[in-house]
Design an enzyme around this catalytic site. Structure first.
Site, short mmCIF file in Angstrom:
data_model
loop_
_atom_site.label_atom_id
_atom_site.label_comp_id
_atom_site.label_asym_id
_atom_site.label_seq_id
_atom_site.Cartn_x
_atom_site.Cartn_y
_atom_site.Cartn_z
N HIS D 155 0.84 -1.21 0.00
CA HIS D 155 0.00 0.00 0.00
C HIS D 155 0.87 1.26 0.00
O HIS D 155 0.43 2.31 0.44
CB HIS D 155 -0.94 0.05 1.22
CG HIS D 155 -1.78 -1.17 1.40
ND1 HIS D 155 -3.11 -1.20 1.09
CD2 HIS D 155 -1.49 -2.42 1.85
CE1 HIS D 155 -3.61 -2.40 1.36
NE2 HIS D 155 -2.64 -3.16 1.81
N SER D 276 15.08 20.53 -17.55
CA SER D 276 13.88 21.29 -17.84
C SER D 276 14.23 22.52 -18.65
O SER D 276 15.27 23.13 -18.44
CB SER D 276 13.22 21.71 -16.53
OG SER D 276 12.37 22.82 -16.72
N LYS D 282 16.26 21.19 -12.35
CA LYS D 282 15.63 19.89 -12.54
C LYS D 282 16.55 18.83 -13.15
O LYS D 282 17.34 19.12 -14.03
CB LYS D 282 14.39 20.03 -13.45
CG LYS D 282 13.23 20.78 -12.84
CD LYS D 282 12.69 20.13 -11.58
CE LYS D 282 12.06 18.80 -11.84
NZ LYS D 282 10.88 18.86 -12.67
N GLU D 289 10.12 7.17 -16.68
CA GLU D 289 8.76 7.68 -16.91
C GLU D 289 8.24 7.21 -18.26
O GLU D 289 7.08 6.81 -18.39
CB GLU D 289 8.75 9.21 -16.90
CG GLU D 289 9.03 9.83 -15.54
CD GLU D 289 9.13 11.35 -15.67
OE1 GLU D 289 8.09 12.02 -15.63
OE2 GLU D 289 10.27 11.85 -15.82
#
Lengths: 461, 461, 461, 461
Positions: D155, D276, D282, D289
């Site tokens: 969880h 970025s 970043k 991803e």
């Protein structure tokens, strides 16, 4: 109060209880859950984690609960969340203290994975046996329709003549691969997660091989995190079902077509047809429409499960509770589709006369004619062109190839001789096929023999 | 015996009856079916196709049946196939002869389409009201957390600071579009198929405008074949649900993350948490995991329906019977997801202290620093590079941008002045935002006002 | 070196560069990207964030790049990742320093959302115009086939006679809803994310209303996080496309059926047919098979996008880069399907003679006969039964209802009178329809008028 | 002019030609097509259907065409529809008359099925080898991180401590089943449809076993209709890919999480990170991803193919042309996902110090403590409750279990003794695991040995 409530001070709200419960559907696993608990208790006793007398009390209690469930006396409680907690809590109500030892070295995470694998194993066996029944029904239908020639289609346009038997056996082939896929899946399903506990295994001296054996698994799973995290075994099962469903949807489509006024190739008996509430004349092949339609839910179920598992981190996440309904639904649908398809197969008759009357249309012998020219030494591409022009001639005269005179044929190419008429017409055409796997009578007879043996079908009729 | 049985000599087999029945799920339409039948009977009487006394008998009978259903006294019979036949046959049992006139100028094809559109209309209204409730809960949560800054993420990497209120309102915006989509769908759903009969309309002198009005539809559908063939209205509803479900799955993901030990941004109360059967310390945010998980079935239901309708010829095909369960399931799931999300929103608290402590990490002020340089006249692309190198310096020193001395900053570029420190640090950074729609305090306050008004939320707390 | 490379010391590996690039497909957005950059530069200049001369240089440079792209001179570079970076870097190569100011108060996150919304807006307009073309083609086909009666089907069994025009208009109705759905979608697409920057907005004094206006958007989006996070606008577009695709798949199925030897209702011209490499006689309705088949990819594209977005936390995640290909593919497919369907409509002829010859089969007048009995005062359910038995009689005698003598009819029920023959036979049957939306000649003529006006079709032919 | 044009008088329209062409994508099959044609020609010659000299001419011509294709000199023509016609027509252009014999006893229907099976067989081999590479990378990463304990989650809440090696091997297990599924699929793919011709086989004396052998197939397919109708082999391949994609999406999710500031467990090197355009600080784990995101297209491709095949009648329908792009796309995606995952594995480092610092949080030792009580003879359910209350105590005091004094523990239950401290703390906890498949050090070492052997990994490092 929840069995996990030690650190909690408040109960969940009614809305959350209702939203998170799974007992309304996972009670379908009761048999597997009890079987697993019995094996687990036996192992715990053998390993000294529980006394033999506690084990016996537990096993007797579980058997009593099973009896209550099967006679409808058991009360499933939503506040007890799921099948595991319902049975464990009921066992505690029934036998008291010993029940509190049952969940030693076990979590619901490995427990549900075990139950679910056992359930799927049974489901697979059930599906495979229905596949076999449908194959047998197909072969028997073939045996009843020896020699019947039907148009073969590509693009739903008449292509070449085929024996109905040949077409029926194509479905048998597809079903055979469907069964093979399920067998391969079964082999991967049949490993035992029990003892993986929450995700990490345990420090208690359990014997996972003992429970695995007792439950008929091949072996315990090698990695406890994998054992509770992954649901690839149901993804595989639902993939296999989806492919079978696609096969059956195609059969459904074909037979709905064939039962139409326009095709008129087959007539379902009243036993597998339904009528209309408004149109008194209607007699619809509903079972096969629904077989086609139910393929949709089988595919939707697979998609649900793929979406469900996408992007979840290890190990168990509550999302996985949603894994059961799609599987139950898919299996129920596919079993129904297979059974009803077999029933339909057993209750249709082919309209031999009407089929034969319709056969001359569509130039089904054109390719045979091209092969004739090839045999005479004309390159195929040229033959194709000559026959193409012959067909154009027929279309303009509204006749069939066999209606063309030798002069007319010779006007297109001088090589045609009068032996050409042995190649024209559907019956002649079908006689010419000879390649392995073709619709030639001998080839088809050989294939029929193969399937009669393989499916252990009696030759006496 | 079936009501359509005139031309049939044999009954369907048990397997076929069981496979083709829909009463087990379409009884959910009983209220709409009875409403439609009452409107239909009134119209038939007005048009002289039935006497007023027959109409009254029928309506009274239908009301009695509705009462029986709602009190659990009604016996649903599988041999009566579906909700329509069950109610019509029960009506005949109850009132006799007049009931036989009810199905005049009506087919189950237009009847079910009418029932289903009525059901969907109600369902849409119900979903929209739950969306509004969730929006309200979000806004109220925002009101309780004024001024709280949280990290904003892209790629799950810390990006820029944002006000929590701003983030919560992003969900409110998404939900607003979800509601808009459903309203547009409702407008297309709300046309009346009744009177299309089997597919062609009728020669009897019915008044379709009268029944359409009586049932609250915008107008009767213009084309009878379209009226009974198409299911695009449910495809649209399930598409809208799927998009809402995706939104909620993202909320679920985010809050599961935020409830983790590692993020630690929010704590759900015990009322919306559950525990573990094995691990005594566990407190899991299950409701949001299941919200995320249930998005899967909503998507699967849409896929089922798309696959179902693909490639069917006109008009009604029995496949379409399979349209109901995915719709029922999708609506039930989305309603539950919305309700439980609202409940969760009402039962979480944000850990302000922990969030603030964690804020300095991740260089959330880097872009503000780049804007500082832009304001000093440096082209953005050059500013980006300078700040990038500043961050690299921080990484090597394991410090934050605001920890760099002016000398250090000047070593990267001489333009830095001491006013730079008004731009560094998360609080300074957040103060600088001013663009429309940005996370600047005033912008967010304005947006909050907008939503408080739009959702009629009381400002008193 | 990457434009974002300030803090990086090493380049990505070749495999990662290849895997993460999007330029191979997002270059399709070049026009929107340039349009957006021009609007952005103008706004920056107006707001004093760039000089007018820089703005002019940038705009001229962008126009030169657009020219290069459209003449095939532009070199797209994978190491520049995407369309945004390719254009910005090329602009820098071309005009130098001023280009470095273009990305002020802008991120690729809001930039791509803006580009993509502009692209979708155009795509929607393009699809709607193709829908209208197909509607017009359908209406014109209807006008060419006045009075032609065809069998109407349910369950692919002959049900009742319908005018071909009526059936064609059913498709027109469905397409109209498809267009309506796209218009509703367009209204939600048409909001401007530009200025949302990375996710939080900016502290620089931009004017989002100015760029929004310049790009023809309704307004800027209200919430910057929402603006860069959400992809519901493409989910909605792909949902709308999927429903349209399902409609077209049904048309495809129907016309493939109708072009078969067995139905024989329509003949496509050679211009929309293809042949076989082996079977010289074949003439296949391939375009409509592919229309049916391509519905699959449109549905698959929707599923891809739903799966993609499921469970992502806010705001931009790199996953979202995968949003473009499914959208491009879906739009291309649906445009092709609509165009080719219209082309097919314009190149088929209906085989009036063959259709008429086949009409007597299937008892299409049975329901009209039941209505006759209703008019005589028999309750419908009883009428249905009487006609059902009449049909059974016909089946046993292999005749049509109109072939039964009055005596034979009276043997089933004494109420039949000789006026019954005005209700029998397909032509009589069609004459009786009169309900709104029915297949009665006047109703259909009225509907045709409606569509001729609505679609601005010339009445002269 | 089309090679099938004999009976046609007009060409297809441009729109239809463009819509129906497949050469833009099926040219990917050129190698398989040429291989198949060479085998076919050899067989025709052996069977006397073509002279040896014609065969030699054809084979030489085909080899020349292959050379032209591979050097980019070959011109693919849309008016020649597909890869088969392009190559056959080019062969005719090149060698003249003999080429016209190549298509003897062959249709594009069996030809494309053969080409596609050959292509899939290669694709499967390629995927399996990438799976193995990723497994090896995982095992090597495990070898580099001996002894590192990380929190195990359920969880996404901290559950129990696990060895990182144990978690990495869980992925290796999943990948092993993925490979197994592909091997099973390969066995079903590897049957030869060549010689099934259009659908019925042929009357010409071909030898299907010879071509099957020459192309490395297990055997010719038994039923010619099945051979050209079915696409279950690609449905199975895409199902297998979808399951693998789900596995990789979970890995992607996990590592994106772990790379976040909040988890901070791992750092990808610059070589597998991107930045970025606006935020200078970043550093994003984009490859993982995209691995997660690309699972969406793999699933969408499967759905496309399932929808495509649903409801098609036998045998070949033009819809099936749409089978290729989803397969090509799925295979390309899965290969990329596997390769980049392996690359990521090779370019990350685990932040041992930070992980260790974070380990005490979350009461990971609570279950070990419950096991302690079990060993002392307390029933597990009671132990669970006692530890639950101990955790509640810790939460109220904001401390860990090991921080509780023996007095405090005894206040909850008198059975606690000072040996309890050997069970508390993460290191102690991990030492206790001993069950098969658990995260105990010895168990994990044993598993590592298993995989090192199985994957033939060198033990020297």
């Amino acid at each position: 109060v929840k069995l996990w409530g030690g650190r909690f001070e408040e109960s969940v709200t009614d809305a959350v209880e209702k939203f998170t419960e799974s007992i309304s559907f996972d009670k379908a696993l009761y048999k597997q859950d009890i079987m697993g608990s019995k094996a687990h208790a036996s192992m715990l006793a053998k390993q000294g984690l529980m006394s033999d007398s506690d084990r016996d009390t537990i096993i007797k209690g579980l058997e009593e609960i099973e009896r209550q469930i099967e006679t409808g006396q058991f009360v499933w409680r939503t506040d007890r969340e799921d099948v595991h907690m319902n049975i464990e809590a009921a066992l505690t109500d029934l036998v008291g203290e010993p029940a509190k030892k049952l969940h030693t070295a076990r979590s619901r995470n490995d427990q549900v994975a075990t139950d679910f694998r056992l359930w799927c194993r049974d489901a697979i066996d059930g599906i495979i046996s229905r596949i076999k029944n449908l194959q047998i029904a197909m072969v028997e239908l073939a045996l009843q329709n020896e020699g019947l020639i039907v148009p073969g289609y590509t693009h739903l346009q008449r292509a070449q003549p085929v024996l109905l038997q040949h077409l029926l056996l194509a479905y048998v082939e597809q079903l055979e691969r469907d069964a093979g896929r399920l067998l391969d899946c079964r082999a991967r399903v049949n490993f035992c997660p029990l003892g993986a506990c929450a995700l990490a295994g345990t420090g208690l001296p359990i014997d996972r091989f003992m429970t695995s054996d007792a439950l008929g698994f091949t072996a315990p799973m090698r990695n406890s995190i994998d054992a509770v995290s992954d649901r690839d075994f149901v993804l595989e099962l639902l993939s296999a079902n989806s492919i079978t469903a696609v096969h059956l949807s195609r059969l459904g489509e074909e037979w709905v077509l064939w039962a139409s006024e326009e095709f008129g190739f087959l007539t379902p008996s009243d036993k597998v047809s339904t009528g209309s509430s408004i149109m008194p004349q209607k007699k619809n092949p509903d079972p096969m429409e629904l077989v086609r339609g139910k393929s949709a839910r089988v595919i939707g179920d697979l998609v649900s499960l793929l979406v469900l598992c996408k992007g979840l981190p290890h190990a168990y996440n509550r999302d996985l509770q949603e894994d059961k309904e799609p599987v139950f639904d898919s299996v129920k649908a596919i079993v129904g589709m297979l059974e009803v398809s077999a029933e339909f197969v057993q209750n249709i008759s082919f309209n031999r006369e009407r089929i034969q009357k319709a056969l001359p249309a569509g130039h089904l012998d054109a390719t045979t004619l091209a092969d004739y020219l090839v045999k005479k030494g004309i390159p195929f591409r040229t033959s194709h062109d000559i026959v193409g022009r012959s067909v154009a001639l027929c279309v303009s005269r509204n006749c069939e190839l066999q209606d063309l005179s030798l002069d007319e044929l010779n006007s297109l190419n001088p090589i045609f001789d009068k032996d050409v008429y042995e190649y024209l017409g559907v019956e002649n055409s079908i006689k010419k096929f000879r390649s392995y796997g073709s619709t030639g009578s001998e080839c088809v007879a050989g294939q029929l023999d193969y399937w009669i043996d393989k499916l252990s079908i009696s030759r006496e009729r």
